[in-house]
Design a protein around this motif. Structure first.
Motif, PDB file in Angstrom:
ATOM      1  N   LYS B   9     -15.538 -17.829 -13.841  1.00  0.00           N
ATOM      2  CA  LYS B   9     -14.594 -18.390 -13.143  1.00  0.00           C
ATOM      3  C   LYS B   9     -15.790 -19.781 -12.635  1.00  0.00           C
ATOM      4  CE  LYS B   9     -11.205 -20.678 -11.742  1.00  0.00           C
ATOM      5  NZ  LYS B   9     -10.036 -20.926 -12.715  1.00  0.00           N
ATOM      6  N   LYS B  51      -9.124 -13.731  -5.030  1.00  0.00           N
ATOM      7  CA  LYS B  51      -7.583 -14.076  -5.617  1.00  0.00           C
ATOM      8  C   LYS B  51      -7.373 -14.048  -6.827  1.00  0.00           C
ATOM      9  CE  LYS B  51      -8.577 -18.420  -2.134  1.00  0.00           C
ATOM     10  NZ  LYS B  51      -8.987 -19.110  -1.791  1.00  0.00           N
ATOM     11  N   LEU B  54      -5.706 -10.759  -6.698  1.00  0.00           N
ATOM     12  CA  LEU B  54      -4.102 -11.646  -6.442  1.00  0.00           C
ATOM     13  C   LEU B  54      -3.472 -12.334  -7.383  1.00  0.00           C
ATOM     14  CD1 LEU B  54      -2.549 -10.320  -3.898  1.00  0.00           C
ATOM     15  CD2 LEU B  54      -5.476 -10.115  -4.320  1.00  0.00           C
ATOM     16  N   ASN B  55      -4.110 -12.326  -8.759  1.00  0.00           N
ATOM     17  CA  ASN B  55      -3.743 -13.933  -9.714  1.00  0.00           C
ATOM     18  C   ASN B  55      -3.381 -15.635  -8.860  1.00  0.00           C
ATOM     19  OD1 ASN B  55      -3.134 -14.176 -12.455  1.00  0.00           O
ATOM     20  ND2 ASN B  55      -0.609 -14.259 -11.802  1.00  0.00           N
ATOM     21  N   LEU B  56      -3.878 -15.456  -7.556  1.00  0.00           N
ATOM     22  CA  LEU B  56      -3.479 -17.020  -7.649  1.00  0.00           C
ATOM     23  C   LEU B  56      -4.435 -17.909  -8.194  1.00  0.00           C
ATOM     24  CD1 LEU B  56      -4.141 -15.442  -3.566  1.00  0.00           C
ATOM     25  CD2 LEU B  56      -2.249 -16.103  -4.709  1.00  0.00           C
ATOM     26  N   ILE B  57      -5.318 -17.235  -8.906  1.00  0.00           N
ATOM     27  CA  ILE B  57      -6.678 -17.959  -9.338  1.00  0.00           C
ATOM     28  C   ILE B  57      -6.512 -17.485 -10.629  1.00  0.00           C
ATOM     29  CG2 ILE B  57      -7.597 -19.595  -8.027  1.00  0.00           C
ATOM     30  CD1 ILE B  57     -10.235 -18.202  -7.917  1.00  0.00           C
ATOM     31  N   ARG B  58      -6.968 -18.247 -12.095  1.00  0.00           N
ATOM     32  CA  ARG B  58      -7.185 -17.195 -13.376  1.00  0.00           C
ATOM     33  C   ARG B  58      -8.418 -17.658 -13.853  1.00  0.00           C
ATOM     34  NH1 ARG B  58      -2.496 -20.362 -14.029  1.00  0.00           N
ATOM     35  NH2 ARG B  58      -0.157 -19.359 -13.283  1.00  0.00           N
ATOM     36  N   PRO B  74       3.834  -9.398 -12.153  1.00  0.00           N
ATOM     37  CA  PRO B  74       3.686  -9.653 -10.570  1.00  0.00           C
ATOM     38  C   PRO B  74       4.268  -8.152 -10.453  1.00  0.00           C
ATOM     39  CG  PRO B  74       4.442 -11.492 -11.253  1.00  0.00           C
ATOM     40  CD  PRO B  74       4.337 -10.676 -12.602  1.00  0.00           C
ATOM     41  N   MET B  75       4.272  -7.815 -10.986  1.00  0.00           N
ATOM     42  CA  MET B  75       4.883  -5.946 -10.091  1.00  0.00           C
ATOM     43  C   MET B  75       3.621  -5.053 -10.342  1.00  0.00           C
ATOM     44  SD  MET B  75       8.159  -5.838 -10.491  1.00  0.00           S
ATOM     45  CE  MET B  75       8.655  -7.469 -10.331  1.00  0.00           C
ATOM     46  N   ARG B  77       1.750  -6.019  -7.491  1.00  0.00           N
ATOM     47  CA  ARG B  77       1.401  -6.533  -6.287  1.00  0.00           C
ATOM     48  C   ARG B  77       2.793  -5.588  -5.414  1.00  0.00           C
ATOM     49  NH1 ARG B  77       0.565 -11.097  -9.123  1.00  0.00           N
ATOM     50  NH2 ARG B  77       2.495 -12.016  -8.656  1.00  0.00           N
ATOM     51  N   LYS B  78       3.517  -4.650  -6.087  1.00  0.00           N
ATOM     52  CA  LYS B  78       4.483  -4.247  -5.464  1.00  0.00           C
ATOM     53  C   LYS B  78       3.041  -2.802  -4.967  1.00  0.00           C
ATOM     54  CE  LYS B  78       9.184  -3.564  -6.989  1.00  0.00           C
ATOM     55  NZ  LYS B  78       9.457  -2.451  -7.115  1.00  0.00           N
ATOM     56  N   TYR B  82      -2.228  -7.230   0.389  1.00  0.00           N
ATOM     57  CA  TYR B  82      -3.041  -8.189   1.197  1.00  0.00           C
ATOM     58  C   TYR B  82      -3.598  -9.301   2.162  1.00  0.00           C
ATOM     59  CZ  TYR B  82      -5.857 -13.039  -0.530  1.00  0.00           C
ATOM     60  OH  TYR B  82      -5.990 -14.174  -0.180  1.00  0.00           O
ATOM     61  N   SER B 106       9.476  -6.897  -1.898  1.00  0.00           N
ATOM     62  CA  SER B 106       7.917  -5.710  -1.829  1.00  0.00           C
ATOM     63  C   SER B 106       9.634  -4.262  -2.553  1.00  0.00           C
ATOM     64  CB  SER B 106       7.180  -4.881  -0.799  1.00  0.00           C
ATOM     65  OG  SER B 106       6.432  -6.144  -0.789  1.00  0.00           O
ATOM     66  N   ALA B 150       0.444  -6.833   5.742  1.00  0.00           N
ATOM     67  CA  ALA B 150      -0.070  -6.185   4.329  1.00  0.00           C
ATOM     68  C   ALA B 150      -0.028  -4.251   4.051  1.00  0.00           C
ATOM     69  CB  ALA B 150      -1.658  -6.740   3.758  1.00  0.00           C
TER      70      ALA B 150
END
Lengths: 270, 247
Positions: B9, B51, B54-58, B74-75, B77-78, B82, B106, B150
């Protein structure tokens, strides 16, 4: 929808409890009180002025709500990284935009409902003081005007979400939203003018006509939602016009929020 | 449980858009039920890795999986809890409302959620302040609310970014006990810190990251087995000498 509802609820609660709301409501109450005083001073067409001033106060307060509460609801999430707590849930970026938008729409509907109630009280108080000036007053058109104000504010909010989806500063979003609001309110009249300049004895270049037409198709036509004059004069508003305007507002809002969601999906939050 | 493979990254910085490499070829595998301590100096790439999880950045390249699913889904994160570093929450919500949001978003059933919220607020010591707006909370109280958020959906994987940050000794003890409880429950915990003592107390395995590169991973017992302290290992790994100055 399961993911959107909790986000819409907390967005609504965060918005309705914001201190800026108190300021906006206080200003609206002052405008409603001023309505009584203005009507008392002019003593001409009191019924029409009372309705026009009351509806304008709702519209103006709603505009402040969208500009200073709505834009901040999204901008604060990005500036202070509260968006982390939302995106850490099973919520996509597109759903995030929709959830925030639904919360904002709920906030606008509640605010216009509350302000509309105050506006009706303000009109009723003027009517009580000057009953002779309200020969043609009818409640229906005033309520319809309030409904269209709410829809116009929802559309404006959708437009602000679109700008927020690609700008990094809430100030830029604010400026772009204000520009859109003014262009959207005036562009239909300007288009009519530049398309028939001979009626007012002016000359307009082809480039200007193209520019105005471009703006007409690019920006939402907010003037469609403004039926204050019809409400003040109790002029008929056709069912077709109302249905068309409702469809225009809802479809335009949905398209703009979908586009905002698509753009937002590409963003990162380092 | 958590699998990070060859993550790269970079970010653009400044007016000239200078490229800064935040992560370079970072690969980590964390098994179910493991407490993984992610150690590194400030700006080493700990939060960037989290991050991405958590898919906040790629990532520019490489991939990250949680429970065998790409983190872009996104699923996933169920099942993930965090706590961000220095968390900020909505000013005008109460802790109770915050946890309601976390649970409902959630997919937690509302009947289960009510008792879960009460139990968690009690666990993090916020029961007395549950109806107060979060803007009136101290930094430590916000951190506690973040921890409860969290955990509200009973996640299988818990990712904590500097969980002890801003906490007083009581708060640190509470977080430490919570991590040990999660471990006892068989949860997978990934937590970052630059405090060696915290890593040493709670981790089964550790990873040391510096300047975007993973310098060392291994079982804590093996890493510090040769008579060295974790501090010695850390200093040697990042190439710092006497007084903590890099060589």
């Amino acid at each position: 929808m399961r993911a959107l509802w909790p986000l819409a609820v907390i967005t609504y609660k965060e918005g309705i409890r914001n201190r800026a709301m108190y300021g906006i409501f206080l200003l609206a109450l002052l405008l409603f009180a001023a309505n009584f005083l203005i009507c008392g001073m002019i003593m001409q067409e009191v019924g029409k002025v009372a309705v026009d001033v009351a509806l304008s106060a709702v519209s103006f307060s709603g505009l402040l709500l969208v500009l200073f509460v709505g834009i901040n609801l999204l901008a604060k999430d990005l500036d202070r990284r509260t968006i982390y707590m939302v995106l850490a849930r099973p919520i996509s970026r597109g759903q995030y935009i929709w959830g925030k938008f639904f919360g904002m729409a709920m906030l606008i509907i509640s605010a216009v409902g509350c302000l509309g109630g105050c506006a009706l009280l303000s009109i009723a108080s003027v009517r009580w003081a000057f009953p002779g000036y309200f020969p043609r007053f009818a409640l229906g058109p005033v309520v319809l005007a309030l409904l269209l104000i709410a829809l116009m504010l929802i559309l404006l909010s959708a437009v602000s979400f679109l700008f927020a989806s690609f700008t990094t500063s809430s100030f830029v979003t604010l400026i772009l939203t204000i520009i859109s609001y003014f262009i959207g309110h005036g562009v239909a009249a300007i288009k009519a003018l530049v398309e028939a300049p001979e009626t007012v004895g002016i000359e307009v270049s082809t480039a200007t006509v193209r520019l105005v037409k471009g703006a007409y198709y690019m920006f939402p036509n907010f003037s469609l939602f403004d039926i204050k004059i019809q409400a003040a004069h109790n002029l008929p508003v056709s069912g077709t016009y109302v249905a068309g305007t409702l469809a225009y507002g809802l479809i335009y809002s949905a398209l703009v929020v979908t586009l905002a969601g698509l753009i937002f999906s590409r963003r990162e939050f380092p | 449980m958590i699998s990070i493979e060859g993550l790269y990254k970079s970010f653009r910085e400044g007016l000239l858009g200078r490229k800064v490499h935040a992560l370079q070829d970072v690969s980590i595998d964390i098994s179910p039920g493991e407490v993984f301590g992610f150690l590194g100096p400030n700006g080493a790439g700990k939060s960037t890795t989290i991050k991405i999880l958590l898919n906040l950045i790629r990532p520019d390249s490489g991939r990250a999986l949680i429970l065998d699913h790409a983190v872009q889904d996104p699923m996933v994160r169920k099942k993930v809890g965090y706590l961000p570093e220095n968390p900020y929450f909505y000013d005008y919500l109460s802790a109770k409302e915050l946890l309601w949001f976390g649970g409902r978003a959630s997919g937690v059933d509302s009947r289960i959620l009510k008792s879960r919220i009460s139990e968690l607020l009690d666990r993090v010591g916020l029961q007395a302040a549950e109806k107060r707006h979060l803007r009136t909370y101290s930094k430590g109280m916000v951190q506690r609310a973040g921890l409860a958020l969290a955990l509200v959906h009973d996640p299988a994987v818990v990712i904590l970014d500097e969980p002890m940050s801003g906490l007083d000794p009581l708060g640190r003890k509470m977080v430490g006990d919570l991590i040990l409880e999660l471990k006892a429950q068989g949860k997978t915990v990934f937590f970052s810190s630059h405090i060696l003592n915290d890593i040493e107390r709670f981790s089964d395995r550790i990873g040391i990251i510096d300047e975007g590169r993973l310098r060392l991973t291994g079982n804590l017992a093996e890493v510090v087995s040769r008579g060295e302290s974790l501090e010695d290992v850390f200093m040697r790994t990042i190439g710092a000498g006497e007084g903590g100055v890099r060589q």
